[in-house]
Design an enzyme around this catalytic site. Structure first.
Site, PDB file in Angstrom:
ATOM      1  N   ALA A  98       0.826  -1.212   0.000  1.00 23.08           N
ATOM      2  CA  ALA A  98       0.000   0.000   0.000  1.00 23.08           C
ATOM      3  C   ALA A  98       0.857   1.257   0.000  1.00 23.08           C
ATOM      4  CB  ALA A  98      -0.931   0.008   1.205  1.00 23.08           C
ATOM      5  N   GLY A 143       0.191  -5.626   0.317  1.00 23.48           N
ATOM      6  CA  GLY A 143      -0.564  -5.718  -0.919  1.00 23.48           C
ATOM      7  C   GLY A 143       0.248  -6.264  -2.085  1.00 23.48           C
ATOM      8  N   GLU A 146      -0.187  -9.850  -1.760  1.00 21.45           N
ATOM      9  CA  GLU A 146      -1.576 -10.165  -2.113  1.00 21.45           C
ATOM     10  C   GLU A 146      -1.753 -10.192  -3.631  1.00 21.45           C
ATOM     11  OE1 GLU A 146      -4.497  -8.688   1.387  1.00 21.45           O
ATOM     12  OE2 GLU A 146      -3.280  -7.086   0.520  1.00 21.45           O
ATOM     13  N   GLU A 166       0.938  -6.482   7.470  1.00 16.93           N
ATOM     14  CA  GLU A 166       0.001  -5.416   7.853  1.00 16.93           C
ATOM     15  C   GLU A 166      -0.160  -5.264   9.358  1.00 16.93           C
ATOM     16  OE1 GLU A 166      -1.280  -6.507   3.626  1.00 16.93           O
ATOM     17  OE2 GLU A 166      -0.423  -7.509   5.380  1.00 16.93           O
TER      18      GLU A 166
END
Length: 296
Positions: A98, A143, A146, A166
């Protein structure tokens, strides 16, 4: 119900290929954070998405996400794409996750909307009709991992660093990590990695089954990309429709009980029976020659 399922599992009809798909066509778009390159020659059928945001280590910002969604929307309709590779143009980084600097400027409501958009992006990657490969030549955190988890296959440099970190930032994975990591590694191990925010090397990730292959990094910093490309070259000669239907059968079948999964496999198999490629495969076997598949 069976009729609805059959309709949902039907592959889209071939559409006209994209205009100006080649690498040269992207030189004019060199300032874009997401660039698309269709390879030629013996690698025709391999398309690459190059993530190129060096100022933020490929962080998932608004522009980055918008351009990636745009690229996926175009490519998913192009039947010439047989394998899609996600790679980085930033040395030492796949995707740093992110964009927290951008996130700090958002209100709580805006954060919720943006994370939902990120979740949609990962779902688009996972639902891409052709096989997808993440070439992880550097950091893949939050992310970024991910995104790699949404791909069908993952190749990493042994020295690459990855993790769903995270919880070390007061967050938890919100773009599919809590769902895809357990499906990849099992519930207990996924919980351990998410609860601790642990970082893994590429070699450790391979030992756990998180990546398909781990390779020693080279001086250019693109060893994972080269291994991913070699893997794509193994997929290229296979019947494209059969590969795509196999992906549908696996993805949909693993989400349901075994009886329903067998029904899904049967529906997909029935779609492959009338294809020219199936007949070509049998003819090539009979005539003792390599098959020439056309994706029809």
């Amino acid at each position: 119900m069976l009729r609805a399922l059959t309709s949902a599992l039907r592959l889209p009809r071939p559409r006209r290929p994209l205009e100006a798909r080649g690498c040269a066509a992207n030189l004019a778009a060199a300032n874009r954070e997401i660039q698309v390159c269709a390879l030629a020659g013996p690698d025709q059928g391999i398309t690459e998405i190059l993530m190129n945001r060096p100022s933020a280590r490929n962080a998932l910002g608004n522009v980055f996400v918008s351009e990636l969604l745009e690229a996926l929307a175009q490519l998913r309709e192009d039947q010439q794409v047989r394998v899609l590779i996600f790679r980085s143009g930033v040395k030492g980084v796949f995707c740093a996750g992110a964009d927290l600097k951008e996130r700090e400027q958002m209100s709580e409501a805006e954060v919720g909307v943006f994370v939902q958009r990120l979740r949609g992006l990962m779902n688009e990657i996972a639902a891409f009709p052709a096989p997808t490969i993440a070439a992880m030549d550097g950091f893949a955190l939050g992310g970024g991992l991910e995104l790699a988890l949404a791909c069908d296959l993952r190749v990493a440099a042994s020295s690459a660093v990855m993790g769903l970190i995270e919880t070390t930032r007061g967050l938890f994975p919100g773009a599919g990590g809590t769902q895809r990591l357990p499906r990849c590694l099992g519930v207990a191990l996924a919980k351990e990695l998410i609860f601790t925010g642990r970082r893994l090397s590429g070699a450790q990730a391979q030992a756990l089954g998180l990546v398909n292959h781990a390779v020693a990094q080279n001086e250019e910093g693109n060893a994972a990309y080269h291994r991913a490309r070699a893997l794509a070259q193994e997929i290229l000669p296979q019947a494209p429709t059969a590969v795509r239907l196999g992906k549908v059968a696996i993805d949909r079948g693993t989400e349901v009980d075994i009886a329903s999964g067998m029904a899904i496999e049967g529906i997909c198999y029935a779609q492959n029976i009338p294809t020219r490629d199936r007949l070509e495969g049998m003819a090539a076997f009979r005539e003792k020659r390599p098959p020439r598949f056309v994706g029809e």
